[in-house]
Design an enzyme around this catalytic site. Structure first.
Site, PDB file in Angstrom:
ATOM      1  N   HIS A 122      45.591  78.678 -15.939  1.00 53.90           N
ATOM      2  CA  HIS A 122      44.458  78.225 -15.139  1.00 53.90           C
ATOM      3  C   HIS A 122      44.939  77.334 -13.999  1.00 53.90           C
ATOM      4  O   HIS A 122      45.872  76.548 -14.154  1.00 53.90           O
ATOM      5  CB  HIS A 122      43.468  77.437 -16.006  1.00 53.90           C
ATOM      6  CG  HIS A 122      42.702  78.296 -16.957  1.00 53.90           C
ATOM      7  ND1 HIS A 122      41.567  78.987 -16.580  1.00 53.90           N
ATOM      8  CD2 HIS A 122      42.886  78.596 -18.260  1.00 53.90           C
ATOM      9  CE1 HIS A 122      41.096  79.659 -17.612  1.00 53.90           C
ATOM     10  NE2 HIS A 122      41.887  79.443 -18.649  1.00 53.90           N
ATOM     11  N   LYS A 175      61.539  80.350 -20.668  1.00 52.84           N
ATOM     12  CA  LYS A 175      62.352  81.101 -19.714  1.00 52.84           C
ATOM     13  C   LYS A 175      62.884  82.361 -20.397  1.00 52.84           C
ATOM     14  O   LYS A 175      62.847  82.483 -21.629  1.00 52.84           O
ATOM     15  CB  LYS A 175      63.499  80.256 -19.184  1.00 52.84           C
ATOM     16  CG  LYS A 175      64.455  79.727 -20.224  1.00 52.84           C
ATOM     17  CD  LYS A 175      65.513  78.825 -19.568  1.00 52.84           C
ATOM     18  CE  LYS A 175      66.489  78.266 -20.595  1.00 52.84           C
ATOM     19  NZ  LYS A 175      67.512  77.407 -19.964  1.00 52.84           N
ATOM     20  N   LYS A 192      72.287  81.377 -30.689  1.00 50.70           N
ATOM     21  CA  LYS A 192      73.337  82.350 -30.971  1.00 50.70           C
ATOM     22  C   LYS A 192      73.171  83.563 -30.068  1.00 50.70           C
ATOM     23  O   LYS A 192      72.072  83.857 -29.587  1.00 50.70           O
ATOM     24  CB  LYS A 192      73.269  82.834 -32.435  1.00 50.70           C
ATOM     25  CG  LYS A 192      73.684  81.817 -33.480  1.00 50.70           C
ATOM     26  CD  LYS A 192      73.668  82.465 -34.873  1.00 50.70           C
ATOM     27  CE  LYS A 192      74.128  81.502 -35.941  1.00 50.70           C
ATOM     28  NZ  LYS A 192      74.152  82.146 -37.290  1.00 50.70           N
TER      29      LYS A 192
END
Length: 207
Positions: A122, A175, A192
């Site tokens: 929003h 991300k 990992k």
């Protein structure tokens, strides 16, 4: 110009169409849309299953696709109001999951309980207008094949999770995640990655 584009480009017609499709201030479709329009518009694959207590806030002006042999479990919510929701084959959307488009999920994906994916944000910049009344911004979320997402994880708008990656329980993914990776924490960080030379999952060194 097609009829859909004409409606979208005309504020009056757009407002009228939205009123006809959904109750005021609600995200869910009207009953007539759910019963008579959506079954013709949206695609549900062979042997796929949407549990009875799932909330399907899907509208005909965007796409919803559920692939073959895939399941959406009870108490999940699926919303394509601002973007397509595409789910591949042999994928399980877990109990209590929330999917808000635009979201694309690949094949053989597992979501545990209470996972949230939202391609919607929003607006908030205008301090004189509530965020709920400001224009929204969308960025597609992509979950590639063979991904496993743990309980209570959140994937934010614009993120791609690469193939055969694992998102740990409670992780907030802000991300992109490379393929063959394990991510955990808030905000999520690489823990990992699979090393093709050693054929092992190896810890990622902290910076």
């Amino acid at each position: 110009m097609g009829i859909v584009n004409k409606i979208k480009s005309n504020p009056g017609l757009k407002k009228l169409a939205l009123w006809a499709l959904m109750p005021r201030n609600q995200a869910r479709p009207r009953l007539w849309v759910k019963l008579f329009v959506n079954p013709l518009k949206h695609k549900k694959g062979k042997r796929s299953l949407i549990r009875r207590r799932t909330r399907m806030d899907v509208m005909p002006f965007n796409n919803f696709v559920l692939g073959d042999d895939s399941t959406i479990e009870d108490f999940a919510t699926v919303n394509n109001g601002v973007g397509d929701v595409i789910i591949g084959n042999r994928t399980r959307i877990g109990i209590g999951n929330v999917l808000i488009g635009p979201v694309t999920i690949g094949n053989d994906v597992m979501f545990a309980q209470n996972v949230v994916l939202s391609g919607l944000n929003h607006g908030y910049e205008d301090i004189n207008t509530p965020p709920s009344l400001q224009p929204v911004e969308t960025k597609p979320i992509v979950i590639e094949d063979d991904v496993w997402i743990g309980a209570n994880a959140v994937v934010t708008a614009g993120v791609t999770v690469g193939k055969h990656s694992i998102i740990a329980a409670g992780c907030v993914v802000v991300k992109d995640v490379p393929p063959y990776s394990i991510v955990g924490g808030n905000p999520g960080r690489l823990l990992k990655q699979y090393n093709r030379e050693t054929k092992r999952w190896e810890r990622v060194k902290k910076d």
